[in-house]
Design an enzyme around this catalytic site. Structure first.
Site, mmCIF file in Angstrom:
data_model
loop_
_atom_site.group_PDB
_atom_site.id
_atom_site.type_symbol
_atom_site.label_atom_id
_atom_site.label_comp_id
_atom_site.label_asym_id
_atom_site.label_seq_id
_atom_site.Cartn_x
_atom_site.Cartn_y
_atom_site.Cartn_z
ATOM 1 N N CYS A 2 0.648 -1.221 0.021
ATOM 2 C CA CYS A 2 -0.208 -0.050 -0.071
ATOM 3 C C CYS A 2 0.859 1.396 -0.059
ATOM 4 O O CYS A 2 1.891 1.350 0.716
ATOM 5 C CB CYS A 2 -0.983 0.042 1.110
ATOM 6 S SG CYS A 2 -2.062 -1.358 1.451
ATOM 7 N N ARG A 27 3.938 -0.095 -4.896
ATOM 8 C CA ARG A 27 3.830 -0.886 -3.547
ATOM 9 C C ARG A 27 2.389 -1.695 -3.571
ATOM 10 O O ARG A 27 2.396 -2.482 -2.566
ATOM 11 C CB ARG A 27 3.640 0.430 -2.406
ATOM 12 C CG ARG A 27 4.946 1.069 -2.405
ATOM 13 C CD ARG A 27 4.845 2.253 -1.379
ATOM 14 N NE ARG A 27 4.540 1.499 -0.120
ATOM 15 C CZ ARG A 27 5.633 1.243 0.749
ATOM 16 N NH1 ARG A 27 6.879 1.352 0.367
ATOM 17 N NH2 ARG A 27 5.174 0.550 1.772
ATOM 18 N N TRP A 75 -2.894 -2.667 -1.733
ATOM 19 C CA TRP A 75 -2.644 -4.098 -1.847
ATOM 20 C C TRP A 75 -3.467 -4.960 -0.911
ATOM 21 O O TRP A 75 -2.821 -4.975 0.523
ATOM 22 C CB TRP A 75 -1.047 -4.537 -1.851
ATOM 23 C CG TRP A 75 -0.612 -5.650 -2.104
ATOM 24 C CD1 TRP A 75 -0.270 -6.175 -3.432
ATOM 25 C CD2 TRP A 75 -0.413 -6.847 -1.234
ATOM 26 N NE1 TRP A 75 0.062 -7.379 -3.081
ATOM 27 C CE2 TRP A 75 -0.016 -8.060 -2.073
ATOM 28 C CE3 TRP A 75 -0.690 -7.000 0.162
ATOM 29 C CZ2 TRP A 75 0.220 -9.213 -1.456
ATOM 30 C CZ3 TRP A 75 -0.288 -8.361 0.749
ATOM 31 C CH2 TRP A 75 -0.038 -9.364 -0.148
ATOM 32 N N ASN A 101 -1.366 1.868 5.717
ATOM 33 C CA ASN A 101 -0.572 0.946 5.043
ATOM 34 C C ASN A 101 -0.088 -0.137 6.271
ATOM 35 O O ASN A 101 0.461 0.355 7.275
ATOM 36 C CB ASN A 101 0.746 1.562 4.472
ATOM 37 C CG ASN A 101 1.655 0.633 4.219
ATOM 38 O OD1 ASN A 101 1.649 -0.474 3.781
ATOM 39 N ND2 ASN A 101 3.108 1.176 4.122
ATOM 40 N N GLY A 102 -0.723 -1.424 6.055
ATOM 41 C CA GLY A 102 -0.262 -2.126 7.421
ATOM 42 C C GLY A 102 -1.223 -3.297 7.622
ATOM 43 O O GLY A 102 -2.325 -3.486 6.796
ATOM 44 N N GLU A 488 16.300 -17.570 -10.220
ATOM 45 C CA GLU A 488 16.043 -16.216 -10.489
ATOM 46 C C GLU A 488 15.382 -15.864 -11.851
ATOM 47 O O GLU A 488 14.752 -15.203 -11.953
ATOM 48 C CB GLU A 488 17.184 -15.333 -10.307
ATOM 49 C CG GLU A 488 17.014 -13.951 -10.677
ATOM 50 C CD GLU A 488 15.972 -13.135 -9.627
ATOM 51 O OE1 GLU A 488 15.289 -13.792 -8.698
ATOM 52 O OE2 GLU A 488 15.681 -11.913 -10.281
ATOM 53 N N LYS A 492 11.777 -14.638 -12.766
ATOM 54 C CA LYS A 492 11.351 -13.703 -13.562
ATOM 55 C C LYS A 492 10.276 -13.725 -14.321
ATOM 56 O O LYS A 492 9.335 -12.971 -14.487
ATOM 57 C CB LYS A 492 12.620 -13.176 -14.018
ATOM 58 C CG LYS A 492 13.615 -12.354 -13.486
ATOM 59 C CD LYS A 492 13.273 -10.931 -13.044
ATOM 60 C CE LYS A 492 12.655 -10.838 -11.865
ATOM 61 N NZ LYS A 492 13.473 -10.704 -10.606
ATOM 62 N N GLU A 495 6.590 -14.493 -12.536
ATOM 63 C CA GLU A 495 6.174 -13.252 -12.002
ATOM 64 C C GLU A 495 5.594 -12.176 -13.023
ATOM 65 O O GLU A 495 4.330 -11.501 -12.698
ATOM 66 C CB GLU A 495 6.927 -12.279 -10.897
ATOM 67 C CG GLU A 495 8.224 -11.925 -11.264
ATOM 68 C CD GLU A 495 9.066 -11.311 -10.061
ATOM 69 O OE1 GLU A 495 8.524 -11.105 -9.014
ATOM 70 O OE2 GLU A 495 10.292 -11.160 -10.363
ATOM 71 N N HIS A 511 16.025 -36.381 -11.196
ATOM 72 C CA HIS A 511 15.333 -36.993 -9.881
ATOM 73 C C HIS A 511 13.723 -36.597 -9.900
ATOM 74 O O HIS A 511 13.207 -36.574 -8.866
ATOM 75 C CB HIS A 511 15.898 -36.601 -8.970
ATOM 76 C CG HIS A 511 17.123 -37.062 -8.542
ATOM 77 N ND1 HIS A 511 17.502 -38.453 -8.400
ATOM 78 C CD2 HIS A 511 18.623 -36.625 -8.761
ATOM 79 C CE1 HIS A 511 18.951 -38.635 -8.603
ATOM 80 N NE2 HIS A 511 19.486 -37.413 -8.509
ATOM 81 N N LYS A 610 6.111 -4.471 -4.792
ATOM 82 C CA LYS A 610 7.411 -4.216 -4.724
ATOM 83 C C LYS A 610 7.876 -4.357 -3.222
ATOM 84 O O LYS A 610 9.090 -5.147 -3.090
ATOM 85 C CB LYS A 610 7.827 -3.012 -5.183
ATOM 86 C CG LYS A 610 9.399 -2.485 -5.371
ATOM 87 C CD LYS A 610 9.638 -2.781 -6.642
ATOM 88 C CE LYS A 610 11.268 -2.923 -6.693
ATOM 89 N NZ LYS A 610 11.785 -4.193 -7.283
#
Ligand code: G6P
Length: 615
Positions: A2, A27, A75, A101-102, A488, A492, A495, A511, A610
């Site tokens: 947020c 955010r 968010w 925010n929280g 990574e 990428k 996401e 395996h 983010k």
């Protein structure tokens, strides 16, 4: 998560708040809202599910010359993203407005109590509970807004950065923080409030970052007073001069922030080592390391804690540290570490890696490690962030603001910092030969040129992306230093393009994942000449004999892998230990182009944010 913005001063608040929200949209971006209070005493709110651009469309009818305003980009945590759950929220009387925010963890018992006292709720959010709690406290004891916020926050468990406005006291906004960032921009007869400084950078370079458990009444024409929420003691405001400039937070001609940030890597890697790496003299100098050299050298082990891409940088560092310094290293997800009663002692050095410096799980892991007596070293990008302040010492990555949600330049600069630390320790311990030590320093110095060369694969990456854009699954394989790069690369892709992707150590393929391979399955293999080349070639053969489609990242001039692969991307040669800085570049470009070709929102992928300030 947020983003919050507030303004109180002499300018029109609307454009400041909307522009600020756009900058904070990294955010969270599932809904947004704005409140304006004009000179006639009208308090107007507009909120909507969707992005800030949707809010801009919807809020046209409330635009006024108001010089007080607050905005929020959300968010979702409590309550689905919809118009009603969006912020700002009003108290029952309609007098108080809040953005938050929280998470208020004990909102349920508080809500029940408030319902008993006659309060009603229109949203499913914890935030609406908080604003009514403040109202209740205020009314009961006839308190001023600042005091009421303080009393209410002392009843709350959770995390918050809040702005509260009272239409009966329209020359002030009350702000407070615990666990979520909050900056106050101090101008001439005006104040800006925001989750980070980007919304007010063009108006003032003077900022105060509230510390946890601090609050302030931001009042026009009055000096700012900051207090501790718990004991009401006054805190001297520390005004910081911001170094950020507007250009750094704009797209600079690129279509997306992610692409801009990918292309910034040669320069920001240089910024990372500037003044710290003196290759010809064989010197690496980082104040945070020098001042604590003994702690590192006497460490029984180095424990790395991080999340997401930063965790992948930690995995690369594990290989680098153990190879260069022979100090045992463990890498942990901060979210797991914090809850599993880990064995830590004062002989451990904990390295916390975080781009934002605000990740809640990493922050909690640091606090735990400190409680258990460990020395904690931070590797952060955002200067002045919570993690950079909570750690005993640290080194910034100096990558500049990273806005694209998918982390790129933060990753390579984190690896650069961690490699420099490992090299510095190797020198002190004598664990690398002198010639190897000098060679690595020199190679690191010319890495930016090689990253630049790797960026030339962009067009080719785009052509390959065109061929694989409709894949539903993808496998990424690498060994040694490039195993974390495979993880990574897969992260990428998933996401930003929403294609399911897995990263695996190449030899582990047999395996399990090998069962997935058929002619539909693109397998991206990181196969530079250095390292376990022959072994990786055998793994590629195994894929080929099962008709998998092979896209290989190879060293320029490679012939063996080229023959076996459907596509190759050639990168310049460097030593095995530094190769992640190069191999990762084409993987970033590949994901970027696949996502763009699929029409995905590259900079703001669905469901992500983010800065993850909730656990
Ligand atoms: C989020 C971001 C990732 C990032 C992770 C850790 O998930 O979307 O890009 O890697 O958080 O963030 P940090 O700021 O601690 O590096």
């Amino acid at each position: 998560m947020c983003g919050i913005v507030g303004y109180i001063g002499h300018r029109e608040a609307y454009p400041i708040v909307i522009k600020g929200l756009k900058r904070l949209e990294y955010r969270g971006y599932d809904s947004a809202g704005i409140m304006l209070f004009d000179k006639e005493g009208d308090l107007k709110i507009s909120k909507t599910k969707g992005k800030v651009a949707d809010l801009e469309e919807k809020s046209k009818e409330i635009i006024s010359a108001a010089t007080i305003g607050m905005g929020h980009t959300r968010w979702a945590t409590h309550g689905v993203p919809n118009d009603v759950n969006s912020h700002p929220h009003l108290s029952n009387s309609g007098n108080l407005a809040i953005i938050h925010n929280g998470i208020i963890e004990n909102y349920e018992p508080l809500k029940k109590e408030l319902i008993k006292r006659g309060y009603t709720f229109t949203s499913d959010t914890d935030t609406e509970v908080l604003v009514n709690l403040i109202e209740d406290v205020k009314k009961k004891d006839n308190l001023k807004l600042g005091k009421a916020v303080q009393v209410a926050l002392n009843q709350v468990v959770g995390a918050y950065a809040i702005c509260v406005f009272d239409r009966e006291k329209p020359d002030e906004i009350v702000v407070a923080r615990l666990g979520s960032p909050l900056a106050i921009g101090v101008g001439k007869d005006e104040f800006f409030i925001a989750s980070d400084a980007s919304p007010f950078i063009e108006y003032t370079s003077n900022a105060i970052y509230l510390e946890d458990e601090e609050m302030a009444v931001v009042r026009l024409h009055k000096p700012l007073k900051i207090r501790k929420i718990k004991d009401d003691s006054l805190v001297d405001p520390y005004i910081q001069e911001l170094k950020m400039n507007l250009e750094q937070i704009e797209k600079g001609g690129y279509e997306h922030f992610m692409l801009k940030e990918i292309y910034e890597q040669p320069n920001v890697i240089k910024d990372t080592y500037r003044g710290r790496l003196h290759a010809n003299e064989g010197i690496i100098q980082m104040a945070g390391v020098e001042d604590n050299l003994e702690k590192f050298l006497n460490a029984d082990r180095i424990l790395i804690v991080a999340c997401g891409t930063s965790w992948h940088a930690g995995l690369v560092a594990e290989y680098v540290f153990e190879e260069f310094t022979r100090i045992p290293v463990e890498v942990e997800y901060a979210s797991e570490f914090r809850y599993r009663n880990p064995i830590i002692s004062s002989k451990d050095v904990v390295v916390a890696i975080s781009q934002s410096g605000e990740t809640a799980d990493t922050l909690a892991a640091i606090k735990l490690a400190k409680e258990k007596g460990a020395f904690v070293f931070g590797v952060c990008n955002v200067v002045g962030s919570s993690i950079s302040r909570e750690t005993h010492a640290g080194a910034y990555t100096h990558a500049g603001p990273e806005i694209g949600v998918a982390s790129t330049k933060a990753f390579t600069t984190q690896i650069t910092v961690l490699t420099m630390i490992a090299l510095r320790l190797s020198k002190a311990k004598g664990t690398l030969s002198n010639s190897d030590y000098f060679r690595y320093l020199q190679e690191l110095e010319i890495i930016p040129e090689k990253v630049q060369e790797a960026l030339m694969t962009n067009e080719h990456a785009k052509e390959i992306a065109e061929k694989f854009k409709n894949s539903t699954n993808c496998l990424y394989l690498g060994r040694g230093y490039n195993f974390p790069v495979a993880l990574e690369g897969a992260l990428k892709l998933k996401e930003i393009s929403y294609i399911h992707a897995e990263g695996y150590p190449a030899a582990e393929m047999k395996h399990g994942p090998i069962a997935l391979i058929d002619e539909q399955m693109p397998v991206i293999v990181i196969a530079p000449k250095q390292g376990h080349y022959d072994k990786v070639v055998s793994n590629i053969q195994e894929i080929k004999s099962r008709s998998g489609k092979i896209i290989a990242i190879v060293t320029k001039g490679d012939t063996q892998v080229k023959e076996l692969s459907d596509h190759i991307i050639e990168i310049p040669e460097t030593s095995d230990a530094l190769s992640p800085l190069i191999t990762t570049i084409p993987l970033q470009l590949l994901s970027y182009h696949i996502a763009v070709l699929r029409g995905c929102n590259v900079d703001q992928p669905r469901n992500l944010a983010k800065s993850v300030t909730v656990e």
